[in-house]
Design an enzyme around this catalytic site. Structure first.
Site: not given
Length: 279
Positions: A71, A119
């Protein structure tokens, strides 16, 4: 999935580190599925069918399993006044660097969260850029073979009605799996179009069709990759204190290493600090 009477330990520890690190260690009872689950040909998960019996596969000499939630690429770019896509590019390069370090550290299994089921909601130009990077990553076959790294993939099966992996990425994944299949070193598992909840729903539905019904063992036997060992240490970068639907079953007893560093800045010093939790 863990025992309710096991201790929960939270501490801040990062000897020699510049950034604060929160370390959360969760101890859970060892599930019998990790010992009883039979091996399944993982190529079946990419819609490859063979009439020949599967050849025995050598397991990596090392057994430690590290999983990474990569991340902070966009934040890394934003702090430098760069487009988010530049952060993803640097994140892909950093993964390639850390694969080499992981091999040097004798890590047996490295699983990375490349692209989640959530995503797909990102802006389309960003998604296209990330897809291209993953095609490039799994295309580094020459380097992976030099490192004796075997590639595998975990995610919604390509023939699943819910799967969204484009065909050109499917082809790249299949090729990387085939071209590294004989390697006996570290296993690099790329989680793409992956979600822990989707995996568990599919496993439970399959377990219901067995003679034994839904048990710990039958769920474990019907995960996307039953051969994937339990996670020893789970890494989450960029200051987020959550596991984001990643390997929910496999990481039940893992130590969790949280760091403020965004993924492109996650280096071998950080990797060693995470490994210290599991060794």
């Amino acid at each position: 999935m863990g025992s309710p009477d096991r201790p929960l330990l939270v501490e801040t520890a990062a000897p020699g580190a510049d950034d604060p690190v929160l370390v959360l260690v969760i101890e859970a009872a060892t599930s019998p599925l990790f010992h009883a689950a039979p091996r399944r040909n993982w190529l079946a998960n990419v819609d490859v069918v063979s009439t020949d019996p599967p050849a025995p596969r050598a397991e990596p000499a090392a057994s430690l399993h590290m999983a990474c939630i990569m991340d902070g690429n966009g934040r890394w770019a934003g702090r430098r006044g760069l487009p988010r896509t530049e952060g993803h590019t640097e994140g892909e390069e950093n993964l390639a660097r850390l694969v080499r370090v992981a091999v040097q550290r004798n890590i047996g299994w490295l699983t990375v969260f490349g692209f989640s089921t959530e995503n797909w909601q990102r802006p389309r130009p960003e998604v296209r850029h990330i897809l291209g990077l993953h095609e490039k990553l799994v295309g580094r076959v020459g380097e992976l073979n030099e490192l004796n790294v075997r590639v595998q993939w975990i995610g919604r099966p390509f023939d699943s009605p819910m799967a969204r992996t484009p065909r050109y990425v499917q082809r790249a994944i299949r090729k990387a799996i085939a071209d590294t299949a004989d390697n006996t070193g570290m296993v690099l598992t790329i989680a793409f179009d992956y979600g822990g909840r989707s995996e568990l729903v599919a496993a439970v539905e399959a377990a219901r069709q067995t003679d034994d019904g839904v048990t710990v063992e039958t769920i474990g036997e019907h995960l996307y990759l039953p051969e994937l060992p339990p996670v020893d240490v789970l890494v989450r970068t960029s200051g987020e204190l959550r596991v984001s639907n990643f390997l929910l079953w496999q990481a039940a007893g893992a130590a969790i290493y949280f760091t403020e560093a965004p993924w492109p800045d996650f280096d071998e010093r950080e990797l060693d600090a995470a490994l210290a939790l599991a060794r």
